[in-house]
Structure formats: C-alpha cells, structure tokens
Design an enzyme around this catalytic site. Structure first.
Site, short mmCIF file in Angstrom:
data_model
loop_
_atom_site.label_atom_id
_atom_site.label_comp_id
_atom_site.label_asym_id
_atom_site.label_seq_id
_atom_site.Cartn_x
_atom_site.Cartn_y
_atom_site.Cartn_z
CG HIS A 186 -3.09 1.74 5.58
ND1 HIS A 186 -2.39 1.16 4.53
CD2 HIS A 186 -4.30 2.07 5.06
CE1 HIS A 186 -3.15 1.14 3.45
NE2 HIS A 186 -4.33 1.68 3.76
CG HIS A 243 -8.79 4.49 4.22
ND1 HIS A 243 -8.34 5.36 3.26
CD2 HIS A 243 -8.01 3.37 4.10
CE1 HIS A 243 -7.34 4.81 2.58
NE2 HIS A 243 -7.13 3.60 3.07
CG HIS A 249 -3.34 3.63 -0.45
ND1 HIS A 249 -3.33 4.65 0.45
CD2 HIS A 249 -4.24 2.72 0.01
CE1 HIS A 249 -4.19 4.38 1.43
NE2 HIS A 249 -4.76 3.21 1.19
CD GLU A 261 -5.24 -1.71 -1.83
OE1 GLU A 261 -5.21 -0.53 -2.25
OE2 GLU A 261 -6.16 -2.16 -1.12
CG ASP A 318 -7.05 -0.57 4.00
OD1 ASP A 318 -6.99 0.66 3.87
OD2 ASP A 318 -7.02 -1.35 3.01
CG ASP A 319 -11.05 0.78 4.22
OD1 ASP A 319 -11.32 1.99 4.34
OD2 ASP A 319 -10.23 0.34 3.39
N1 ADE Z 1 -9.74 3.84 0.22
C1 ADE Z 1 -10.20 3.19 1.28
N2 ADE Z 1 -9.57 2.00 1.41
C2 ADE Z 1 -8.69 1.91 0.39
C3 ADE Z 1 -7.75 0.94 -0.02
N3 ADE Z 1 -7.56 -0.22 0.62
N4 ADE Z 1 -7.04 1.19 -1.14
C4 ADE Z 1 -7.20 2.32 -1.81
N5 ADE Z 1 -8.07 3.27 -1.46
C5 ADE Z 1 -8.81 3.07 -0.37
ZN ZN Z 2 -5.90 2.04 2.52
#
Ligand code: ADE
Ligand code: ZN
Length: 334
Positions: A13, A15, A193, A196, A274-275
C-alpha cells in the site's frame, strides 16, 4: 534489539506520488521550469498539518504539479525504491494515479514508462521485485475510470492490477462495479481503499461489488463483527498504514489504532506506509512505531512480514524465496 529495518517485507500500500519529498518536488519544478503552488520547501512542509483525508489530498494533488516527464516518474520511483530497500522492502506493489497526471497533459505512457524503468533498476541494483497497480480516482466520474482502463489495456503486461483511491466519504465503491468487472475480465488483480474514513458498508461493497482480493486500510471494519468474521474466514488481507491513520486523524492516536484487535480477531493484516513523504515515515518507520506502541516480538514481526508476502500478487516461486528470507531473519533474532 529486533532489527525491524532488516526484516524482509513487502510493501502493498504505497502511492508513488505520496513518496514525493519536498526537495525532489522543487528540483523537478526547476528542471521543468514550472512554478510550484508553494513558495519553498519549508512552505510545502508547513502545509503538512492535516485534519482529514481530503485536507491531505489537496496538498498531495497540488504538489504533483512538478511531475511532467517520464524521467520525473523514474526519479520519483527510484528515490522511493532506494529508501524502501534500506528499510527491508524485497517486493513492492506500487499504486499510481494516472487521472491526476492526465489533467496536466502528462500521457499515461510517460507515467508507466518512467515507473517501469525504475522498477527494472531496483531489481538490478537491490534485488527488489515489484509491479504497478493503476488506481481510479473515486471522486471522479466512473466514465473517466472506464476511459483510463481502456487507454491502459494495451499496457496490461506492465500492470499487476487496479485499485480505487482518493476522497472516500460520499464516493462508495458501487459506482465502479462495471469498470472493475472489465479490469478483472482482462486478467488484472483488484484491490480498493475502503473503510479508511468511511463506514464498514464500503468494505462490504468493495468485496461484493468490485470483487477485490485485498482491502486497503479497512480499519473501520473493526466496527462490524460480521465483517471482521468474513475477512478472517475468507483470509482477505488488509493493507494497514498506521502512521497515515494517525496523521489523517482516522484514529485519535496510535494507542487507539485497531491493528492489535484485528490481529487478535484473526484478520490477515500487513503494515505499509501509504504516502510516506507526508506521514512521517517509510515502511520500516511504521513497523517501529507499532513496535514502540504495542510491543512487537520477533515472532509477531515475522508473522506480519510473512503475511505481506502471502497477501502479495507474487508468483509462488519468488514468494517461497522471500518467506525463507523471513525464516532466516527470525532465526538470527535470538
Ligand atoms: N491517495 C493517496 N493516499 C490516499 C489515501 N490514504 N486514501 C485515499 N486516497 C489516497
Ligand atoms: Zn492509500
């Protein structure tokens, strides 16, 4: 001390646009002679105070203005893969958001070519395997997702699967049932996703209407006992991102994170970043945060790593090799 960075693991997971560090963003903007919507590296970093997912997404999409060329995407992914290798990643299944780039006139080909070039380099330089998961933006019309899938199908061999991301609340999976059906029919794997920020109903829909094999995040599933039972019984993995959930206030703090409860109730969970450029750490940092908060025995850490490989879309021979690496790591932790 348990060597969590040395633990061999898969990242499922991630991005790629969320690995854009401010320094690289400004370097690419200079190279492309474009103005960033932030005045400086410091100003961009100062914008990293998020109230929820959508306040993060505003910054995330704005910072992408610097990404224009195939080389930009290769540089972005190379920087991530170098960092990931240093934190024990042996296999990475990487999300990308083509619709976020098509709007700036960046062709899908440039994005895919840049990312695949970096993946090939990482395989050569670090022995990392990997692949790409094309995500549809759920806050855009389903017809747009359909058009992106049609444009991507000639590059099907460069893709592992499709995913669904962006602003979740108010954008349930059901609108994307048909595009996911087409993607699966073309042999692509499916993830989404769900849960969340939005309620468990979104997770049910992702399973029943999109036919996904993994749920990204999925933490709100914990509110629905029947759903938890189903995830456990059907061994549907959740790709959990603890530092992301804290930064986006999906949980009050790490102590309140449902990760231990999900594990306790038999759900297959993995830990991911994630990011990571935005949320205070890469995958090894997420493992460390979980270890600091909840304790993580070598046995429990190895279980999380094994789940990351069994939940991946790896072919069986490579999966066995990587599971053996986890066994060797565990044996060395005594
Ligand atoms: N795009 C990038 N990070 C995300 C996240 N945590 N949830 C949904 N879309 C995303
Ligand atoms: Zn994500």
């Amino acid at each position: 001390m348990t060597d969590l960075f040395g633990l061999p693991k898969a990242e499922l997971h991630l991005h790629i646009e969320g690995t854009l560090e401010p320094e690289l963003a400004f370097a690419l903007a200079r190279r492309n002679k474009i103005a960033m919507p932030f005045g400086s590296v410091e100003e961009l970093r100062a914008a990293y105070r998020f109230q929820n997912l959508s306040s993060f997404l505003d910054v995330y999409y704005a910072a992408m203005a610097c990404l224009r060329t195939e080389d930009d995407f290769a540089d972005l992914a190379r920087a991530y893969l170098d960092r990931a290798a240093a934190q024990g990643v042996r296999h990475a299944e990487i999300f990308f958001d083509p619709q976020a780039h098509l709007g700036r006139g960046v062709p899908l080909e440039a994005v895919i070519d840049g990312l695949t070039a970096a993946l090939a380099e990482a395989e050569r330089d670090h022995g990392i395997s990997g692949g790409l998961i094309l995500c549809f933006l759920r806050d855009m019309p389903a017809a747009e997702a359909d058009a992106v899938l049609t444009a991507a199908l000639p590059r099907r061999a460069d893709l592992l699967g499709v995913g669904l991301d962006s602003a979740e609340v108010g954008n349930p999976p059901e609108r994307f049932a048909e595009v996911f059906r087409r993607a699966r029919e073309a042999g692509l794997r499916a993830v989404a996703h769900a849960g969340e920020e939005a309620p468990p109903e979104y997770v049910w829909q992702a399973l029943d209407l999109l036919g996904v094999e993994r749920i990204d995040h999925g933490i709100r599933a914990v509110e629905d006992a029947a759903l938890v039972d189903r995830l456990a019984a059907e061994a549907v993995p959740l790709t959990v991102c603890p530092l992301s959930n804290v930064r986006l206030k999906a949980v009050a703090d790490l102590a309140a994170h449902p990760l231990p409860e999900l594990i306790e109730r038999g759900v297959a969970v993995t830990i991911n970043s994630d990011d990571p450029a935005y949320f205070g750490g890469y995958i090894g940092d997420n493992f460390k945060a979980v270890a600091d908060q909840f304790g993580l025995s070598p046995d429990a850490a190895a279980t999380l790593a094994r789940t990351s490989f069994t939940a991946s879309f790896l072919e069986p021979a490579r999966e066995r090799v990587l599971l053996a690496e986890v066994d060797a790591w565990e044996a060395a932790q005594a």
